[in-house]
Design a protein around this motif. Structure first.
Motif, PDB file in Angstrom:
ATOM      1  N   LYS A   1     -29.514  62.808   3.229  1.00  0.00           N
ATOM      2  CA  LYS A   1     -28.234  62.822   2.520  1.00  0.00           C
ATOM      3  C   LYS A   1     -27.230  63.546   3.397  1.00  0.00           C
ATOM      4  CE  LYS A   1     -30.097  62.565  -2.079  1.00  0.00           C
ATOM      5  NZ  LYS A   1     -29.957  62.925  -3.469  1.00  0.00           N
ATOM      6  N   TYR A   2     -26.030  62.982   3.461  1.00  0.00           N
ATOM      7  CA  TYR A   2     -24.969  63.560   4.277  1.00  0.00           C
ATOM      8  C   TYR A   2     -23.754  63.768   3.388  1.00  0.00           C
ATOM      9  CZ  TYR A   2     -27.977  61.759   7.930  1.00  0.00           C
ATOM     10  OH  TYR A   2     -29.056  61.485   8.722  1.00  0.00           O
TER      11      TYR A   2
ATOM     12  N   GLN B   1     -21.068  62.116  -0.884  1.00  0.00           N
ATOM     13  CA  GLN B   1     -22.249  62.055  -0.041  1.00  0.00           C
ATOM     14  C   GLN B   1     -22.721  60.621   0.069  1.00  0.00           C
ATOM     15  OE1 GLN B   1     -25.306  64.563  -1.702  1.00  0.00           O
ATOM     16  NE2 GLN B   1     -26.123  62.949  -2.987  1.00  0.00           N
ATOM     17  N   VAL B   2     -23.408  60.354   1.165  1.00  0.00           N
ATOM     18  CA  VAL B   2     -24.096  59.084   1.375  1.00  0.00           C
ATOM     19  C   VAL B   2     -25.566  59.406   1.586  1.00  0.00           C
ATOM     20  CG1 VAL B   2     -22.194  57.645   2.188  1.00  0.00           C
ATOM     21  CG2 VAL B   2     -23.369  59.132   3.803  1.00  0.00           C
ATOM     22  N   SER B   3     -26.417  58.456   1.214  1.00  0.00           N
ATOM     23  CA  SER B   3     -27.858  58.662   1.304  1.00  0.00           C
ATOM     24  C   SER B   3     -28.492  57.585   2.164  1.00  0.00           C
ATOM     25  CB  SER B   3     -28.482  58.594  -0.095  1.00  0.00           C
ATOM     26  OG  SER B   3     -27.882  59.528  -0.954  1.00  0.00           O
ATOM     27  N   GLY B   4     -29.592  57.974   2.792  1.00  0.00           N
ATOM     28  CA  GLY B   4     -30.338  57.021   3.605  1.00  0.00           C
ATOM     29  C   GLY B   4     -29.829  56.995   5.029  1.00  0.00           C
TER      30      GLY B   4
ATOM     31  N   PRO C   1     -19.992  65.745   9.067  1.00  0.00           N
ATOM     32  CA  PRO C   1     -20.313  66.635  10.179  1.00  0.00           C
ATOM     33  C   PRO C   1     -21.805  66.742  10.505  1.00  0.00           C
ATOM     34  CG  PRO C   1     -19.578  67.906   8.284  1.00  0.00           C
ATOM     35  CD  PRO C   1     -19.349  66.456   7.966  1.00  0.00           C
ATOM     36  N   GLN C   2     -22.676  66.458   9.565  1.00  0.00           N
ATOM     37  CA  GLN C   2     -24.117  66.571   9.820  1.00  0.00           C
ATOM     38  C   GLN C   2     -24.724  65.293  10.406  1.00  0.00           C
ATOM     39  OE1 GLN C   2     -25.190  69.674   9.437  1.00  0.00           O
ATOM     40  NE2 GLN C   2     -23.145  70.110   8.654  1.00  0.00           N
ATOM     41  N   LEU C   3     -23.988  64.195  10.356  1.00  0.00           N
ATOM     42  CA  LEU C   3     -24.505  62.914  10.842  1.00  0.00           C
ATOM     43  C   LEU C   3     -24.513  62.889  12.368  1.00  0.00           C
ATOM     44  CD1 LEU C   3     -25.380  59.949  10.188  1.00  0.00           C
ATOM     45  CD2 LEU C   3     -22.948  59.352  10.405  1.00  0.00           C
TER      46      LEU C   3
END
Length: 141
Positions: free
Chosen positions: A3-4, A16-19, A99-101
């Protein structure tokens, strides 16, 4: 499942987006350049049902020049957050907002409109891949 989380510039709209993204790359089209106020737009495409707005849904504004792209922004700060592409069932979450992607671009699209040539060895699509209704034609780097 990964999850981002991301947000608009002021933090009012959180999502958030998942996957995993369906695709990541760079778009050079005039519309994306003007919308992003930059010479190129880094995109991450996600299945639309993986996007969840966590806060500020009532502050999300929308504009669409065409039926292909519904561009969304925060009504408080004007920060761009994502673009729905209903015909494809995808949403483009701007890479800068996640930022975490780990950004792993695979291609450039609409490269014939480029104002900033990028020589990175990635395929340069004239428009879009054939699977997305484009010509599938590539251009030289």
């Amino acid at each position: 499942m990964s999850k981002y989380q991301g947000s608009c510039f002021c933090g009012t709209v959180k999502f958030q987006v998942s996957g995993a993204p369906a695709a990541m790359g760079y778009c050079h089209c005039d519309s994306c350049r003007r919308w992003s106020a930059g010479p190129v737009n880094a995109f991450s495409l996600w299945p639309a049902d993986t996007l969840e707005i966590l806060a500020g849904e009532d502050q999300v504004g929308e504009f669409h020049l065409t039926e292909k792209s519904y561009r969304k922004w925060c009504r408080q700060c004007g920060g761009h957050v994502f673009t729905d592409h209903p015909g494809f069932g995808l949403v483009d979450v701007y890479v800068a907002n996640l930022p975490q992607l780990k950004f792993e671009p695979a291609l450039h699209v609409h490269y014939q409109e480029s104002v900033l040539p990028i020589r990175d060895g990635l395929p340069k699509m004239k428009d879009m891949p054939a699977e997305m209704g484009g010509s599938g034609e590539t251009l030289p780097e």
